[in-house]
Scaffold this motif. Structure first.
Motif, PDB file in Angstrom:
ATOM      1  N   PRO A  62      46.480  41.629  33.358  1.00 36.87           N
ATOM      2  CA  PRO A  62      45.674  40.792  34.259  1.00 36.87           C
ATOM      3  C   PRO A  62      44.541  40.088  33.515  1.00 36.87           C
ATOM      4  O   PRO A  62      44.044  40.584  32.501  1.00 36.87           O
ATOM      5  CB  PRO A  62      45.127  41.787  35.285  1.00 36.87           C
ATOM      6  N   ASP A  63      44.139  38.959  34.053  1.00 37.39           N
ATOM      7  CA  ASP A  63      43.039  38.186  33.454  1.00 37.39           C
ATOM      8  C   ASP A  63      41.781  39.020  33.296  1.00 37.39           C
ATOM      9  O   ASP A  63      41.003  38.831  32.375  1.00 37.39           O
ATOM     10  CB  ASP A  63      42.694  36.993  34.357  1.00 37.39           C
ATOM     11  N   ARG A 123      48.925  51.882  32.871  1.00 35.16           N
ATOM     12  CA  ARG A 123      49.818  51.459  33.951  1.00 35.16           C
ATOM     13  C   ARG A 123      49.890  52.559  34.998  1.00 35.16           C
ATOM     14  O   ARG A 123      50.109  53.720  34.668  1.00 35.16           O
ATOM     15  CB  ARG A 123      51.237  51.212  33.416  1.00 35.16           C
ATOM     16  N   GLU A 182      51.016  48.801  38.417  1.00 39.91           N
ATOM     17  CA  GLU A 182      49.715  48.126  38.425  1.00 39.91           C
ATOM     18  C   GLU A 182      48.834  48.701  37.322  1.00 39.91           C
ATOM     19  O   GLU A 182      49.070  49.801  36.829  1.00 39.91           O
ATOM     20  CB  GLU A 182      49.040  48.291  39.801  1.00 39.91           C
ATOM     21  N   TRP A 183      47.833  47.941  36.930  1.00 40.54           N
ATOM     22  CA  TRP A 183      46.934  48.406  35.879  1.00 40.54           C
ATOM     23  C   TRP A 183      45.737  49.110  36.507  1.00 40.54           C
ATOM     24  O   TRP A 183      45.147  48.595  37.465  1.00 40.54           O
ATOM     25  CB  TRP A 183      46.460  47.226  35.028  1.00 40.54           C
ATOM     26  N   ARG A 222      43.777  41.719  40.261  1.00 40.23           N
ATOM     27  CA  ARG A 222      44.654  40.711  39.668  1.00 40.23           C
ATOM     28  C   ARG A 222      44.122  39.336  40.034  1.00 40.23           C
ATOM     29  O   ARG A 222      43.056  39.213  40.627  1.00 40.23           O
ATOM     30  CB  ARG A 222      46.082  40.901  40.189  1.00 40.23           C
ATOM     31  N   GLY A 223      44.825  38.333  39.705  1.00 33.73           N
ATOM     32  CA  GLY A 223      44.369  36.994  40.085  1.00 33.73           C
ATOM     33  C   GLY A 223      43.702  36.291  38.920  1.00 33.73           C
ATOM     34  O   GLY A 223      43.448  36.883  37.879  1.00 33.73           O
ATOM     35  N   GLU A 261      41.665  36.441  44.346  1.00 31.28           N
ATOM     36  CA  GLU A 261      42.862  37.185  44.769  1.00 31.28           C
ATOM     37  C   GLU A 261      43.276  36.663  46.136  1.00 31.28           C
ATOM     38  O   GLU A 261      42.768  37.118  47.155  1.00 31.28           O
ATOM     39  CB  GLU A 261      42.555  38.674  44.862  1.00 31.28           C
TER      40      GLU A 261
END
Lengths: 280, 700
Positions: free
Chosen positions: B285-286, B433, B438-439, B468-469, B523
């Protein structure tokens, strides 16, 4: 360029090597390292080596050390001694080598050496079995006080002469004389690892470094002192030294692998346009 | 050149130091290159010069092995003792990889704080350095400590020592060899280093990537500095990838346990991401990669924005290959050494307390009380004497490594520190993970809260899924590039609405002061804080907080040099006003001043290079061209002067030679003809001749 380029006849050796005749002391456009050195080839205070002119050093490790100390423009050409040997290879008929030539550590015009010559004489006597020649630097040779210590001990006392300059020929035969003496002796010894020891090792002398290393007035800290020499060349200190190891170190320090050809030197030194037999 | 005065020659065969006492003593670098690492002998004299040091003041734990560099230093001394070399994240990795190290060897320079930290937990620490001043300083620092030995000199001379349980080369191999050594390719150095690892021991090794992302951004050609006595970048054996490192290690009987890609710079990694995680299809993710993409041009001229390049690198799945540095943990096959890999609780904890070298100081008795004022250079003073760090409120700092919850042996997928702050505020946390792919961020429950002035960091707030996003900054920059003012307006108004919905009356709560565009992701219809751990003690007036957020973005936009829809002459203040107008908010001069004051205050407190100082535009190519033209003219002028001087010198020498020859001839002829009787006889003869002539010509 600089007066030190002409000391010990170095510029004349190069001139002869380049085909100009040994009587010529030509101006070298750059600074030739004029003695063995374990700093960067020059004195710590070397502001006189103007940037922009090359520093002609004897071995590659000096270029690296110099680089790390902010010096630039190194060009490894090997030592003038190496050029002299290239022009005066050993004769087929070798004269019988005998005795030891001993070079006590010397001072210079501005700083004298402090040490006990009497004790040194005793040490030399204790170690050397054969005849001993003591070679003094011209400053000490001129001083009868110092000379008498060695003469009284029955040693032959000599001097290779003044280091000379561009305008008088006195230093021109310095290295040739030294070469002649070294080739006559079986051993070369000193109380400090020095040019003379390396010169000797390179022409087949056995080597010894022992005795009180003496102290120089206001010795500069950059060199790291006697302990540093001992750490760097432990194999070259003692009364009996493995001569193969000594020869290897000498070949490296005197830059035998870096000899440039006459054409290259002529261009490097700014002699390419100089007419033979004439000075720039 | 007045040689008589300026030239002081050393002796024949100058093995003797021959220089005057009054001469210039500083041997500073005189090239234009990056230097200043040469230690002036004069400066050293005060602390005991090289020679003197051997007879006086040599710490007992210092061993000179030969080939040491007397006038060299690899570690610029930092007066404030701060460690911004990415120590925290590397320290965390070492702590995880070898929870209880036995005999440890550090190859090459490491931050002093790191050595101290290690000395607190290992049975013994040996450090191999090439620089004598560094070695002496480090040895003196640990003089009373039995376990720390400093070796100084050539690395190859260390081979006589007994192999070590753990060998760390976290600085890479670039600063390992002294100038006395001949060239050692990377592969040969590795062979020398692995010899020092005992069977069953561990090696943690950093290797810089010569084709890392930084190489693409760098505008200046490689410039040899004093440290490069061999030219850099030409070593064919230097590993070209993490697989190559694994291969080299395998050939020495080592197995790679984990290899990490370090970001954003090789010198100060803030994020270590396992290369497998990077190579896998699931993109990070960013919110995580933002740390790795930090804009770090450090004042150097650039070809491209390194942040943008790094982002592309992640998007293209090349992060494992283009990382600036790889850090590899490898084990040597064989029986493990006795001390390694066994949990040893008290020893570990003992090492952390008082961590002066960069970990937040943990003080049991500080409690919630405010920190004493009067820190050195703006840094608070911890009561434990660990001057310079924000003080932790809770009992312990760092990871409870040894308190076996199974963490000890397993190496994490990712370790991340930093973000918007400098070393001391860093909270190293693990990212892994989760079961659903998901992180998840994981911060140990015991991690201390950090407080300084009005700023508070609650690292536990980091725990949980990573949002995320896309980064709000990126969304806005993209919209700017497209001149898409509508998108900019919508995004900014969305941000304002989001903030308003969380405002308390006219003010914004302290934790939302940090909701800047670089700390938010979008998000769906919602926004989420990337790092929710920060807060300010008091709420801030809404308009001030918003103005600051927009002003920060304005600076960011202008610094990026990227296209935007407003006039190019705009500076950050005017751009911030414009952005406020885009949001439909009124502008108030006083509000902007207060926003900038707040920014300044936070920048100082966080010790971070925030854009508080204004726009840091990278040096432009155009500017470089102009400078080049000026320099070319100057060089031509200097060359002309040199040529003239050379010509004059040559002519004078020729004249001098002529004069000397003439003088010699005159002297010679004079010595032949100067006997007085002869002169008299000649004079007489001359006179007589003249008389005879006169008589003959009948001249009266």
């Amino acid at each position: 360029m600089d007066e030190s380029n002409h000391w010990y006849g170095h510029s004349r050796i190069f001139a002869r090597y380049c085909g100009f005749g040994a009587e010529n002391a030509l101006r070298i456009q750059g600074f030739v390292q004029h003695g063995w050195n374990y700093l960067h080839g020059y004195a710590p205070n070397d502001a006189w080596c103007t940037p922009g002119y090359p520093r002609f050093v004897w071995s590659e490790v000096l270029a690296r050390r110099g680089w790390s100390m902010g010096r630039r423009g190194h060009y490894v050409i090997g030592s003038p001694w190496a050029y002299l040997l290239a022009m005066e290879p050993a004769q087929a008929e070798v004269p019988e080598r005998a005795g030891t030539i001993w070079y006590p550590f010397h001072g210079w015009e501005k700083h004298a050496v402090r040490g006990d010559h009497a004790r040194l004489v005793d040490e030399i006597r204790g170690v050397e079995k054969g005849p001993v020649t003591v070679c003094l630097y011209w400053l000490e040779y001129r001083d009868p006080e110092i000379r008498k210590w060695y003469e009284r001990a029955g040693f032959r006392v000599i001097c290779h002469g003044d280091r000379g300059s561009r305008w008088d020929g006195r230093g021109s035969g310095f290295l040739s004389k030294q070469l002649g003496e070294l080739r006559r002796h079986r051993r070369v010894a000193s109380n400090r690892l020095s040019s003379a020891i390396l010169y000797g090792a390179s022409v087949g002398c056995d080597v010894a470094v022992y005795g009180d290393p003496m102290t120089l007035e206001e010795e500069r800290p950059e060199y790291g002192g006697t302990e540093r020499r001992l750490r760097m060349w432990p194999e070259l200190h003692g009364t009996e030294i493995d001569s193969t190891a000594a020869r290897e170190v000498a070949a490296y320090e005197l830059g035998f692998a870096h000899l440039a050809g006459p054409e290259e030197l002529r261009v490097l030194f700014g002699w390419a346009d100089t007419r033979r037999g004439r000075c720039a | 050149m007045n040689e008589a005065e300026s030239h002081i020659p050393p002796t024949r065969g100058s093995h003797s130091p021959g220089a005057p006492s009054g001469g210039a003593r500083t041997e500073g670098a005189r090239s234009g290159g990056v230097s200043g690492r040469v230690v002036a002998a004069g400066a050293e004299d005060r602390a005991g010069p090289a020679v003197g040091a051997e007879s006086q003041a040599m710490p007992e734990n210092l061993r000179l092995v030969g080939g040491e560099m007397l006038l060299w230093s690899d570690e610029p001394v930092r007066a404030d003792g701060r460690d911004d070399s990415g120590g925290a994240v590397l320290r965390e990795l070492v702590g995880r990889a070898v929870p209880a190290p036995g005999r440890v060897l550090l190859v090459g320079p490491h931050p002093e704080g790191f050595v101290e930290w290690l000395a607190g937990r290992a049975r013994s620490v040996a450090v191999a350095l090439r620089s004598f001043p560094d070695a002496r300083r480090l040895a003196a620092r640990h003089a009373g400590h039995d376990g720390v030995t400093v070796y100084c000199g050539r690395l190859e001379k260390l081979s006589a020592t007994q192999p070590y349980d753990v060998v760390l080369a976290l600085d890479g191999f670039e600063r390992v060899h002294s100038a006395e050594s001949p060239d050692h390719p990377w592969r040969d150095t590795l062979a020398e280093v692995v010899r020092l690892v005992a069977a069953g021991g561990t090696l943690i090794l950093s290797a810089r990537n010569e084709l890392g992302v930084q190489a693409f951004a760098e505008a200046k050609p490689y410039e040899r500095a004093d440290g490069d006595w061999f030219p850099g970048g030409l070593d064919q054996t230097h590993p070209s990838g993490h697989e190559a490192i694994g291969g080299e290690l395998a050939s020495h009987g080592f197995g790679v346990e984990r290899c990490y890609a370090g970001f954003p710079t090789a010198r100060a990694p803030q994020a270590l991401l396992a290369v497998e995680a990077l190579d896998s299809a699931a993109a990070l993710p960013d919110a995580i990669t933002a740390v790795a993409c930090a804009r770090t041009h450090g004042g150097r001229p650039l070809l491209a924005d390194p942040g943008q390049l790094a982002r592309k690198m992640f998007r293209h799945g090349l992060a494992g290959r283009l990382a600036p540095v790889w850090v590899t943990v490898a084990g040597r096959h064989g029986d493990p050494p006795v001390a390694a890999r066994t949990a040893d609780g008290p020893q570990v904890m003992g090492g952390d307390v008082g961590g002066a070298g960069g970990s937040p100081a943990a003080e049991a008795d500080v409690g919630g009380s405010p920190v004493a004022e009067g820190g050195v250079r703006g840094w608070p003073v911890a009561e434990g004497g660990a001057g310079g760090w924000p003080v932790a409120e809770a009992d312990v700092g760092g990871w409870p490594v040894a308190e076996g919850d199974g963490v000890g042996g397993a190496l994490p997928d990712a370790l991340v520190a930093g973000g918007m702050c400098a070393g001391a505020w860093a909270v190293v946390h693990e990212v892994s993970r989760g079961p659903a792919g998901e992180w998840v961020r994981d911060v140990p429950a015991a991690t201390a809260t950090l407080v300084r002035d009005r700023v508070r960091r609650e690292p536990r707030a980091l725990a949980g899924p990573v949002p995320r996003g896309a980064l709000l900054d990126d969304l806005l920059l993209t919209a700017c590039a497209f001149d898409d003012v509508r998108q900019i307006r919508e995004t900014l108004r969305h941000l304002v609405r989001w903030l308003e919905s969380r405002a308390e009356g006219e003010s914004l709560p302290g934790e939302l002061v940090f909701a800047t565009t670089d700390n938010l992701v979008s998000e769906g219809d919602d926004l989420a804080l990337i790092d929710p751990s920060w807060s300010l003690a008091e709420p801030v007036p809404f308009d001030v907080a918003l103005t600051r957020i927009l002003w920060r973005f304005a600076v960011r936009l202008l610094s990026s040099g990227q296209h935007h829809p407003w006039p190019w002459t705009m500076e950050p203040d005017r751009l911030a006003v414009t952005l406020l107008a885009v949001c439909g908010r009124p502008f108030d001069r006083e509000c902007l001043d207060r926003a900038k004051e707040l920014e300044e205050e936070l920048a100082v407190t966080l010790g971070a290079g925030t854009p508080g100082g204004g726009v840091e535009a990278p040096e432009s190519y155009r500017e470089v061209l102009a400078v080049r033209d000026r320099l070319r003219d100057a060089v031509l002028a200097y060359q002309a002067r040199i040529d003239r001087l050379e010509a004059r010198l040559t002519r004078r020498e020729r004249e001098l030679r002529k004069a000397r020859n003439k003088l010699r001839n005159v002297k010679k002829s004079a010595s032949r003809t100067t006997r007085p009787p002869r002169i008299a006889a000649r004079l007489l003869r001359l006179l007589r001749g003249r008389r005879e002539l006169r008589e003959r010509m009948e001249i009266p």
